[in-house]
Motif scaffolding. Structure first.
Motif, PDB file in Angstrom:
ATOM      1  N   VAL A   1      16.338   9.422  -5.547  1.00 46.85           N
ATOM      2  CA  VAL A   1      17.793   9.396  -5.473  1.00 46.85           C
ATOM      3  C   VAL A   1      18.373  10.691  -4.909  1.00 46.85           C
ATOM      4  N   ASP A   2      17.687  11.811  -5.124  1.00 45.21           N
ATOM      5  CA  ASP A   2      18.264  13.073  -4.643  1.00 45.21           C
ATOM      6  C   ASP A   2      18.338  13.067  -3.118  1.00 45.21           C
ATOM      7  N   LYS A   3      19.244  13.874  -2.596  1.00 46.40           N
ATOM      8  CA  LYS A   3      19.622  13.801  -1.188  1.00 46.40           C
ATOM      9  C   LYS A   3      18.453  14.003  -0.223  1.00 46.40           C
ATOM     10  N   SER A   4      17.632  14.986  -0.457  1.00 43.84           N
ATOM     11  CA  SER A   4      16.547  15.268   0.489  1.00 43.84           C
ATOM     12  C   SER A   4      15.488  14.168   0.480  1.00 43.84           C
ATOM     13  N   THR A   5      15.160  13.645  -0.697  1.00 42.50           N
ATOM     14  CA  THR A   5      14.178  12.572  -0.783  1.00 42.50           C
ATOM     15  C   THR A   5      14.719  11.279  -0.178  1.00 42.50           C
ATOM     16  N   ALA A   6      15.983  10.991  -0.422  1.00 40.64           N
ATOM     17  CA  ALA A   6      16.593   9.788   0.143  1.00 40.64           C
ATOM     18  C   ALA A   6      16.640   9.870   1.667  1.00 40.64           C
ATOM     19  N   ARG A   7      16.961  11.033   2.179  1.00 39.40           N
ATOM     20  CA  ARG A   7      16.989  11.214   3.631  1.00 39.40           C
ATOM     21  C   ARG A   7      15.586  11.063   4.223  1.00 39.40           C
ATOM     22  N   ALA A   8      14.589  11.639   3.561  1.00 37.71           N
ATOM     23  CA  ALA A   8      13.215  11.548   4.054  1.00 37.71           C
ATOM     24  C   ALA A   8      12.699  10.114   4.000  1.00 37.71           C
ATOM     25  N   SER A   9      13.022   9.387   2.938  1.00 36.68           N
ATOM     26  CA  SER A   9      12.552   7.997   2.847  1.00 36.68           C
ATOM     27  C   SER A   9      13.252   7.108   3.880  1.00 36.68           C
ATOM     28  N   ALA A  10      14.521   7.377   4.154  1.00 34.76           N
ATOM     29  CA  ALA A  10      15.228   6.606   5.181  1.00 34.76           C
ATOM     30  C   ALA A  10      14.624   6.873   6.556  1.00 34.76           C
ATOM     31  N   LEU A  11      14.326   8.127   6.826  1.00 32.72           N
ATOM     32  CA  LEU A  11      13.696   8.467   8.102  1.00 32.72           C
ATOM     33  C   LEU A  11      12.308   7.833   8.207  1.00 32.72           C
ATOM     34  N   ALA A  12      11.570   7.823   7.109  1.00 37.45           N
ATOM     35  CA  ALA A  12      10.242   7.209   7.104  1.00 37.45           C
ATOM     36  C   ALA A  12      10.327   5.712   7.392  1.00 37.45           C
ATOM     37  N   VAL A  13      11.319   5.037   6.816  1.00 41.13           N
ATOM     38  CA  VAL A  13      11.499   3.605   7.080  1.00 41.13           C
ATOM     39  C   VAL A  13      11.839   3.382   8.545  1.00 41.13           C
ATOM     40  N   ASN A  14      12.750   4.196   9.082  1.00 37.88           N
ATOM     41  CA  ASN A  14      13.171   4.020  10.477  1.00 37.88           C
ATOM     42  C   ASN A  14      12.045   4.293  11.466  1.00 37.88           C
ATOM     43  N   LEU A  15      11.114   5.140  11.114  1.00 38.78           N
ATOM     44  CA  LEU A  15       9.981   5.428  11.999  1.00 38.78           C
ATOM     45  C   LEU A  15       8.809   4.468  11.776  1.00 38.78           C
ATOM     46  N   ALA A  16       8.593   4.066  10.528  1.00 37.57           N
ATOM     47  CA  ALA A  16       7.437   3.227  10.219  1.00 37.57           C
ATOM     48  C   ALA A  16       7.628   1.774  10.645  1.00 37.57           C
ATOM     49  N   ALA A  17       8.843   1.263  10.606  1.00 36.48           N
ATOM     50  CA  ALA A  17       9.070  -0.149  10.947  1.00 36.48           C
ATOM     51  C   ALA A  17       8.680  -0.467  12.391  1.00 36.48           C
ATOM     52  N   PRO A  18       9.117   0.311  13.396  1.00 37.83           N
ATOM     53  CA  PRO A  18       8.663  -0.007  14.759  1.00 37.83           C
ATOM     54  C   PRO A  18       7.156   0.181  14.934  1.00 37.83           C
ATOM     55  N   LEU A  19       6.580   1.162  14.230  1.00 36.49           N
ATOM     56  CA  LEU A  19       5.140   1.365  14.325  1.00 36.49           C
ATOM     57  C   LEU A  19       4.369   0.188  13.747  1.00 36.49           C
ATOM     58  N   LEU A  20       4.803  -0.300  12.586  1.00 33.94           N
ATOM     59  CA  LEU A  20       4.150  -1.470  11.986  1.00 33.94           C
ATOM     60  C   LEU A  20       4.321  -2.706  12.858  1.00 33.94           C
ATOM     61  N   ALA A  21       5.505  -2.880  13.426  1.00 33.41           N
ATOM     62  CA  ALA A  21       5.745  -4.024  14.307  1.00 33.41           C
ATOM     63  C   ALA A  21       4.852  -3.927  15.539  1.00 33.41           C
ATOM     64  N   GLY A  22       4.741  -2.733  16.103  1.00 32.11           N
ATOM     65  CA  GLY A  22       3.875  -2.545  17.271  1.00 32.11           C
ATOM     66  C   GLY A  22       2.418  -2.801  16.956  1.00 32.11           C
ATOM     67  N   LEU A  23       1.950  -2.335  15.802  1.00 36.66           N
ATOM     68  CA  LEU A  23       0.562  -2.596  15.403  1.00 36.66           C
ATOM     69  C   LEU A  23       0.310  -4.084  15.208  1.00 36.66           C
ATOM     70  N   PHE A  24       1.259  -4.755  14.580  1.00 33.85           N
ATOM     71  CA  PHE A  24       1.107  -6.187  14.370  1.00 33.85           C
ATOM     72  C   PHE A  24       1.067  -6.931  15.696  1.00 33.85           C
ATOM     73  N   LEU A  25       1.991  -6.616  16.583  1.00 38.32           N
ATOM     74  CA  LEU A  25       2.030  -7.320  17.873  1.00 38.32           C
ATOM     75  C   LEU A  25       0.804  -6.991  18.715  1.00 38.32           C
ATOM     76  N   TRP A  26       0.320  -5.755  18.634  1.00 41.99           N
ATOM     77  CA  TRP A  26      -0.878  -5.385  19.370  1.00 41.99           C
ATOM     78  C   TRP A  26      -2.088  -6.184  18.887  1.00 41.99           C
ATOM     79  N   SER A  27      -2.168  -6.414  17.579  1.00 47.74           N
ATOM     80  CA  SER A  27      -3.302  -7.173  17.042  1.00 47.74           C
ATOM     81  C   SER A  27      -3.195  -8.662  17.346  1.00 47.74           C
ATOM     82  N   VAL A  28      -1.981  -9.169  17.493  1.00 50.18           N
ATOM     83  CA  VAL A  28      -1.796 -10.598  17.746  1.00 50.18           C
ATOM     84  C   VAL A  28      -1.913 -10.926  19.217  1.00 50.18           C
ATOM     85  N   TRP A  29      -1.339 -10.085  20.066  1.00 45.65           N
ATOM     86  CA  TRP A  29      -1.357 -10.375  21.506  1.00 45.65           C
ATOM     87  C   TRP A  29      -2.677  -9.962  22.063  1.00 45.65           C
TER      88      TRP A  29
END
Length: 126
Positions: A98-126
């Motif tokens: 909940v604290d500001k620095s952890t919330a900011r870091a987790s939001a940044l992690a989500v924004n960076l990890a989602a395209p990476l996970l999508a790319g890995l998934f599509l790479w394995s399927v295509w």
């Protein structure tokens, strides 16, 4: 007479710099809408593929078209972002990160990890 007008001001939302948590929240909502809107397409493709070998071949050919490849990319990002952001919001609901620095870091992690996970998934399927 005062010189300031009390009329509404035009706010250009594209020029406002939003915090990373707000972008994650907007992305979470947008990904949920995209997942919901693609349900009829998914149901159509499932129905087509279950009609027999010819239907399955036709559905597989449809999935290789450029438009549906783009939709697959959007759906892969939507699913990854919605799941990761949803877990982040559930953890925040139980007072984890909940604290500001952890919330900011987790939001940044989500924004960076989602395209990476999508790319890995599509790479394995295509």
């Amino acid at each position: 007479m005062p010189t300031t007008a009390s009329r509404p001001r035009f706010l250009n939302l594209l020029l406002i710099r939003m915090p990373v948590g707000a972008l994650t929240s907007i992305g979470h909502r947008l990904s949920g809408v995209l997942l919901f809107l693609c349900l009829p397409l998914a149901a159509f493709l499932l129905d087509l593929s279950l009609q027999g070998p010819d239907g399955f071949t036709q559905a597989a050919q449809l999935l290789t078209s450029p438009l549906l490849r783009f939709i697959q990319m959007l759906l892969a990002w939507s699913l990854a972002h919605h799941a990761l952001a949803g877990l982040r919001f559930l953890l925040i609901d139980v007072e984890v990160g909940v604290d500001k620095s952890t919330a900011r870091a987790s939001a940044l992690a989500v924004n960076l990890a989602a395209p990476l996970l999508a790319g890995l998934f599509l790479w394995s399927v295509w």
